[in-house]
Design an enzyme around this catalytic site. Structure first.
Site, short mmCIF file in Angstrom:
data_model
loop_
_atom_site.label_atom_id
_atom_site.label_comp_id
_atom_site.label_asym_id
_atom_site.label_seq_id
_atom_site.Cartn_x
_atom_site.Cartn_y
_atom_site.Cartn_z
CG ASN A 58 -1.82 -1.19 1.34
OD1 ASN A 58 -2.22 -1.57 2.44
ND2 ASN A 58 -2.14 -1.85 0.23
NE ARG A 86 -8.38 1.99 2.70
CZ ARG A 86 -8.05 0.94 3.46
NH1 ARG A 86 -8.93 -0.02 3.70
NH2 ARG A 86 -6.86 0.85 4.00
CG HIS A 88 -6.56 -2.08 -1.03
ND1 HIS A 88 -5.66 -2.16 0.03
CD2 HIS A 88 -6.85 -0.76 -1.15
CE1 HIS A 88 -5.43 -0.96 0.51
NE2 HIS A 88 -6.15 -0.09 -0.19
CG ASP A 120 -3.57 -5.98 -3.03
OD1 ASP A 120 -4.58 -5.78 -2.33
OD2 ASP A 120 -2.41 -5.72 -2.62
CB CYS A 155 -1.55 -6.97 2.00
SG CYS A 155 -3.22 -6.93 1.31
#
Length: 297
Positions: free
Chosen positions: A90, A158, A187, A189, A283
């Site tokens: 991120n 987001r 997200h 991913d 992540c």
């Protein structure tokens, strides 16, 4: 938004990707200061201060060892007050020495930005700032197709679609928006993974109809691995793909069999402590071009 027709993924023999000519570089961050301190996604609800730091450290070390077997790993130091720094994907999006630094949607994570900025600059990357008015959360919401022909860019909880313009300008790449509609998959991913053989894993229910059509226009039927919900909620799509190796959280035997039938070596790493914060393998890892300046492992 791209106005060009979506072309099919380029057919490339899988042998091209095994092994990769140059070991990729990945950025990770020790979970020494990791905790679930707040609730900014559905996975955190009920888990505030409910993660074991000792178990998290063991799980992270197993992931680090697995990633180190296929890539060079560099580390960024965790910082007090930023318990989610461990989720380095991120931090931003990097390609060819340029980093689009994340502009986090939630104030709880905005403190991470200065720490990642300092690390990227010290490592020799060129940093591009994304305005606060157009939140963008890095590799969590932006993934290059394996052939580099386009950038898949998530928007929804987001990241705003307006941030995609900066990505398109940074790399002169075709940006294909994908709209996330399930808050569990906040997200990109967490529900979409381009794989090294030119295929992709995805959870169709995480996207709106137009986005599913875009994915399926690019990937032919035999290149699409649609996930069942039981694997989607295990964050199976939150996978690290390097050559013929896939590293991910524990998955169903059926999905593992399907991936192995495609020629992948599947490494499962138990990551339950990080699922409590809404993250898993991908992540915890950011893919990088090699740093221009030496950094400490």
């Amino acid at each position: 938004m791209s106005t060009q027709p979506i072309q099919r993924a380029t057919e490339v023999p899988f042998s091209r990707y095994e092994p990769e000519a140059v070991r990729p570089t990945c950025l990770m961050c020790s979970p020494r200061l990791y905790d679930v301190n707040y609730v900014i996604n559905p996975w955190m609800a009920g888990n505030v201060h409910g993660s074991s730091r000792a178990r998290a450290a063991e799980q992270w070390q197993c992931l680090y060892d697995a990633v180190s077997s296929v890539a060079e790993v560099v580390l960024v130091e965790p910082q007090p007050g930023s318990p989610d720094m461990v989720f380095t994907a991120n931090a931003g999006l990097e390609r060819n020495g340029i980093v689009a630094l994340s502009s986090f949607f939630h104030p709880e994570r905005q403190g991470e930005e200065r720490h990642f900025r300092r690390w990227f600059l010290q490592a020799g990357y060129t940093v591009i700032d994304i305005p606060r008015s157009t939140p963008f959360e890095g590799e969590g919401d932006a993934l290059f197709a394996i052939d580099g022909s386009r950038l898949w860019a998530g928007h929804g909880p987001r990241t705003t679609a307006a941030s995609h313009r900066a990505l398109r300008e940074a790399w002169r790449v075709d940006v294909t928006p994908l709209h996330l509609i399930d808050p569990r998959f906040y997200h990109l991913d967490t529900c979409f993974a381009p794989l090294a053989d030119g295929s992709a894993m995805y959870f169709p229910e995480a996207f709106d109809r137009v986005s599913v059509e875009r994915i399926e226009a690019f990937y032919q039927a035999d290149k699409r691995i649609a996930l069942a919900e039981e694997d989607a909620v295990r964050f199976a799509a939150n996978a690290i793909s390097v050559g013929s190796t896939i590293i991910l959280n524990e998955i169903s035997r059926e999905l593992k069999r399907r991936l192995e039938a495609r020629g992948f070596r599947v490494i499962e790493v138990q990551l339950g402590e990080f699922l409590k914060a809404g993250g898993a393998a991908k992540c915890l890892v950011m893919r990088l071009s090699k740093p221009r300046v030496g950094v400490r492992n």
